[in-house]
Design a protein around this motif. Structure first.
Motif, short mmCIF file in Angstrom:
data_model
loop_
_atom_site.label_atom_id
_atom_site.label_comp_id
_atom_site.label_asym_id
_atom_site.label_seq_id
_atom_site.Cartn_x
_atom_site.Cartn_y
_atom_site.Cartn_z
N PRO A 60 -31.88 13.90 14.17
CA PRO A 60 -32.94 14.92 14.17
C PRO A 60 -33.86 14.81 12.96
O PRO A 60 -33.42 14.47 11.86
CB PRO A 60 -32.15 16.23 14.13
N CYS A 77 -23.39 21.81 15.01
CA CYS A 77 -23.05 20.44 14.62
C CYS A 77 -21.63 20.35 14.10
O CYS A 77 -21.32 20.81 13.00
CB CYS A 77 -24.03 19.91 13.56
N PHE A 79 -20.19 17.82 13.09
CA PHE A 79 -20.04 16.78 12.05
C PHE A 79 -20.63 17.21 10.72
O PHE A 79 -20.76 16.40 9.80
CB PHE A 79 -20.70 15.49 12.54
N ALA A 81 -23.54 17.74 9.80
CA ALA A 81 -24.70 16.94 9.39
C ALA A 81 -25.92 17.80 9.11
O ALA A 81 -26.95 17.27 8.67
CB ALA A 81 -25.01 15.91 10.48
N ILE A 82 -25.82 19.10 9.41
CA ILE A 82 -26.95 20.00 9.13
C ILE A 82 -26.42 21.19 8.33
O ILE A 82 -25.35 21.72 8.63
CB ILE A 82 -27.62 20.52 10.41
N CYS A 96 -24.78 12.11 10.93
CA CYS A 96 -25.16 12.45 12.31
C CYS A 96 -24.59 11.42 13.29
O CYS A 96 -24.71 10.22 13.09
CB CYS A 96 -26.68 12.49 12.43
N HIS A 97 -23.97 11.92 14.37
CA HIS A 97 -23.41 11.04 15.40
C HIS A 97 -24.35 10.89 16.60
O HIS A 97 -23.97 10.30 17.61
CB HIS A 97 -22.05 11.57 15.88
N GLY A 98 -25.53 11.49 16.49
CA GLY A 98 -26.54 11.28 17.54
C GLY A 98 -26.24 11.97 18.85
O GLY A 98 -26.68 11.50 19.90
N CYS A 99 -25.53 13.10 18.82
CA CYS A 99 -25.18 13.76 20.09
C CYS A 99 -26.38 14.46 20.71
O CYS A 99 -26.38 14.75 21.91
CB CYS A 99 -24.04 14.74 19.88
N GLY A 100 -27.37 14.79 19.90
CA GLY A 100 -28.58 15.44 20.44
C GLY A 100 -28.45 16.93 20.63
O GLY A 100 -29.40 17.60 21.06
N CYS A 102 -28.28 19.48 18.53
CA CYS A 102 -29.15 20.33 17.71
C CYS A 102 -30.58 20.34 18.27
O CYS A 102 -31.25 21.38 18.26
CB CYS A 102 -29.13 19.88 16.26
S1 SF4 Z 1 -27.57 15.14 16.76
FE1 SF4 Z 1 -25.52 16.03 16.94
S2 SF4 Z 1 -24.40 15.09 15.27
FE2 SF4 Z 1 -26.55 14.77 14.80
S3 SF4 Z 1 -27.10 16.49 13.53
FE3 SF4 Z 1 -27.58 17.07 15.64
S4 SF4 Z 1 -25.75 18.16 16.36
FE4 SF4 Z 1 -25.18 17.02 14.50
#
Ligand code: SF4
Ligand code: SF4
Length: 291
Positions: A60, A77, A79, A81-82, A96-100, A102
């Motif tokens: 993001p 999140c 992980f 990451a935010i 960030c694991h890129g889950c999308g 957020c």
């Molecule tokens: S994309 Fe997923 S892992 Fe990355 S910051 Fe957003 S919620 Fe967290």
């Protein structure tokens, strides 16, 4: 058939086995290096690289002028990451694991997709074997996203040219190692007859056992140490599929990045017998599976 060559720790000879097994495999085969943090299968197989591409993960990017600091993204999140601190939004893209998630949850559309480079994948031909490897960007902490990109590439390569696959898996028993062996039909665990080798073999065995795949052992530097590795294998009904002797010729071949199976007919026979054992195990597992 997909064969994963794994080990509970680095330095046991996993890549030596992967390269040698590839060299004696008697069907079309593709060698894949998924030890993306430290790939070195190419040093032994010396492939002609015909293609490469950078791999990215979607992370993001914030437009703080739209952000109301509602914290929904940070709470979602898993992980961490935010982080949202009163009126500051912090994004730790390395985590960030890129889950999308957020991006989807932000009510203000304050987050948009950006990219973080993971590393690269390279492919080509090593003699009669296909070749594919992933290589992490220096400083990249996560392997599994790059491994997923490499696996996607593997799928297209196999569609174009069906073959068996020999995977050089990352050492250890953490997420990358499990990720590398989970698609395999057969797992080969490489160890050595030392207390450290035994300790890491036990960890690897416990980690991979729930996957329910046929497993066999290769003992490298056989004759080097003690017998407890053999006792452990016996106690768990783990077949020993090959023993590679503790031999100066092998050490020299390794230091020169040569394929051990090419050093002498005796060594070649060890790996041909290993290939037979792997094929038998896959056959038996398939018969049990289909019964
Ligand atoms: S994309 Fe997923 S892992 Fe990355 S910051 Fe957003 S919620 Fe967290
Ligand atoms: S969900 Fe959107 S608005 Fe809420 S804190 Fe995160 S970026 Fe800001």
């Amino acid at each position: 058939m997909i064969v994963a060559i794994a080990s509970g720790k680095g330095g046991t000879g996993k890549t030596t086995v992967s390269a040698a097994l590839t060299s004696v495999w008697d069907r079309p085969v593709l060698a894949m290096d998924l030890d993306v943090e430290e790939p070195n299968l190419h040093l032994f197989l010396k492939p002609q690289i015909s293609g490469q591409e950078k791999a990215y993960i979607e992370v993001p990017v914030a437009d703080e002028s739209k952000c109301t600091y509602c914290r929904a993204c940070a709470e979602l999140c898993q992980f961490k990451a935010i982080s949202v601190l009163s009126n500051v939004l912090l994004i730790f893209t390395e985590m960030c694991h890129g889950c999308g998630g957020c991006l989807a949850i932000c009510p203000e559309k304050a987050l948009s997709p950006g990219q973080r480079e993971l590393g690269e994948i390279l492919w080509g031909q090593a003699g009669r074997a296909g070749f594919l490897m992933g290589r992490s960007r220096v400083g990249e902490a996560m392997s599994p996203p790059l491994m997923r990109v490499a696996k996607r590439k593997l799928k297209t390569m196999l569609q174009e040219q069906p073959s068996d696959v020999i995977i050089d898996a990352p050492p250890g028993v953490s997420c990358p190692a499990v990720n590398a062996v989970m698609d395999a039909d057969v797992i080969v665990l490489v160890t050595e007859p030392t207390p450290f080798g035994l300790y890491d073999l036990k960890l690897a065995y416990e980690a991979f056992l729930p996957l329910g795949k046929p497993m066999g052992i290769v003992i490298n530097r056989a004759g080097l140490g003690e017998d407890k590795v053999y006792d452990f294998c016996r106690s768990r009904d783990l077949p020993i599929w090959a023993q590679i002797p503790y031999d100066r010729q092998i050490a020299v071949a390794y230091s020169k990045s040569q394929i051990v199976a090419a050093v002498s007919p005796q060594f070649k026979a060890i790996f041909m017998a290993l290939a037979d054992k792997i094929n038998q195990a896959a056959l038996i597992a398939g018969m049990v599976h289909h019964a």
